[in-house]
Design a protein around this motif. Structure first.
Motif: not given
Length: 513
Positions: A488-492
């Protein structure tokens, strides 16, 4: 032992009178108190205190006829429901064999009043017409089939419930108060309900706004629990709340927004930078915006103009716009975010030619994701078109590392072979549902692969020990939850651990960890 046997007019079977000390459960008062003589039917097991049944034995009912008492279920040829409350008849019920109406014990003991006089609602007394009769209620415009309250002086018929309709209310669809009238009257054009968007018959009653001459709402739509907070505002002073503007104007190009008060924001009609709005957290994508002259803060022009307080169709009280960047999950679309945005009526979507409204029509299938959704946004022109709140708020254009161009939200368009495949997960894309595509390259991507769970969160710390990062490195990190490369384009990232660094590709993996 029975004292004597009698045939009494209120029952078809012989009744025996008992006067011993035994307790009997009375069908009328629903107690087993000792109250002297008791009538008992040996055939249908009717039991009643003599004092409980005497008022009906010596006095006719409201219709001027004497009633008969029955136990068990009514015959199939008879009405199976109470004439007044419409509950199923069971155990004991009373029947007027002349009027052909039946009623349960509760309505027998507490029948509706024969006359009602409420001068705040109507200047004349209203009289109950206790019979089966089809009529149209002058207060709400809906049809009834029994027991109207009648005003002979005004030639009006009302449902009993409509007599108590509130006179002045506020609803979550309109900024001004609306007042009830028994006669809406002809307008400049056909009246359209501000909730269900269907036509209002001007001959009958409805709610209307004294400030907006063309705004009206069906009586039943205006008083729904999803629309009205239940507070009657008649005799309450109508004082307009002073709401601060979202920004102060410096000049034609510059403003100071309340979410970024220390710096000036300058209007940019076509921003080309790859930046994300600090309000809705979506990419600017060349849309008009306000950019900070001193730092990277940026807002869509539409986001900068959102009011500090507003009525919203999803809640009965005014909502306050907060910009403290607390991470929350939206109750409507279930998306996690720390920005601010809003959906209002009429809502216009790029994939449909007509405006959408929250018409409260019950469950429908979302046209974008094929999910059954309670009270979606609906099209009043196309009866079968509806969108759930999540699909309503999908960004129209997005950037993704798999393509150099902007990806556009699309639906129902396949390639030459008719099949579409996601370039990220390599799974088949269902063309009848929404997906993202590049108009120039023909790339197709599944919505979840493009957005993921952290798309609506700002890059940076989102809580104690947790931050959101852009997944734009040379190699994709390994998720500590599912142990798969984050797509995904963003991760945590867990900031409390250094070795090994813990990354999470979605909310489920984060919760699992």
């Amino acid at each position: 032992m029975p004292k004597s046997k009698h045939m009494l007019p209120f029952h078809d079977h012989p009744l025996y009178i008992f006067d011993d000390d035994q307790s009997w459960l009375c069908y009328i008062c629903s107690t087993n108190e000792k109250r002297g003589l008791v009538y008992i039917c040996m055939e249908c097991e009717l039991v009643t205190h003599k004092e409980c049944v005497e008022p009906f034995l010596n006095n006719p009912f409201q219709c001027n006829h004497f009633l008969k008492f029955f136990t068990g279920s009514p015959f199939k040829s008879e009405n199976q429901h109470c004439h007044f409350c419409r509950k199923n008849l069971s155990s004991l019920y009373a029947r007027c064999t002349i009027c052909n109406t039946s009623m349960d014990v509760d309505c027998l003991k507490n029948p509706p009043p024969l006359t009602i006089f409420q001068p705040k609602h109507h200047e004349h007394s209203l009289t109950l017409l206790s019979r089966l009769v089809t009529f149209t209620c002058n207060a709400c415009g809906l049809e009834g089939d029994r027991n109207p309250y009648v005003c002979l002086a005004c030639n009006m018929m009302l449902h009993k419930d409509c007599i108590d309709l509130p006179r002045v209310i506020s609803i979550n669809r309109h900024d001004h108060r609306i007042s009830h009238t028994f006669h809406l009257g002809q307008g400049e054009r056909d009246w359209e309900c501000g909730v269900c968007r269907k036509t209002i018959d001007w001959v009958y009653g409805a709610y209307k706004c004294s400030r907006c001459p063309n705004y009206a709402v069906h009586s039943k739509c205006a008083t729904r629990s999803e629309v009205w907070d239940g507070i009657e505002l008649e005799d309450v002073p109508d004082e307009d709340e002073e709401i601060e503007d979202p920004y102060k104007v410096v000049n034609e190009q510059d403003i100071i927004h309340f979410s970024h008060e220390n710096h000036i924001l300058r209007l940019d009609e076509s921003c080309v930078k790859d930046m994300r709005c600090e309000g809705c957290v979506l990419h600017i994508n060349g849309e008009p915006c306000y950019r900070c002259v001193e730092c990277d803060f940026i807002l869509h022009k539409t986001c900068a103009s959102l009011p500090r307080k507003k009525r919203h169709l999803l809640h009965n009280h005014k909502l306050t716009l907060l910009v403290d960047e607390v991470t929350f999950q939206c109750r409507a679309c279930k998306i996690n975010s720390n920005g601010f945005s809003s959906v209002s009526e009429p809502f216009r979507h790029d994939l449909h030619p007509h405006p959408l409204y929250w018409t409260l029509e019950g469950s429908k299938e979302c046209h974008a994701c094929d999910t059954e959704t309670k009270n979606p946004l609906c099209c009043t022109v196309c009866d079968d078109y509806a969108l759930c709140m999540r699909c309503t708020t999908l960004p129209r254009k997005v950037k993704h590392r798999c393509d150099d161009h902007l990806l556009s939200l699309s639906q129902g368009v396949g390639n030459a072979s008719g099949d579409l495949w996601c370039d990220v997960c390599e799974c088949k894309v269902i063309a009848s549902e929404c997906y993202y595509t590049c108009q120039e390259c023909g790339v197709s991507l599944d919505i979840d692969c493009v957005l993921g769970d952290f798309y609506y969160l700002k890059v940076g710390l989102i809580g104690p020990g947790l931050e959101v990062l852009a997944n734009n490195g040379v190699t994709r990190p390994l998720c500590s939850g599912c142990e798969v490369r984050c797509k995904f384009p963003f991760l945590a990232r867990d900031t409390t651990t250094q070795e090994p660094v813990c990354y999470f590709c979605n909310i489920n993996c984060l919760h699992y960890h």
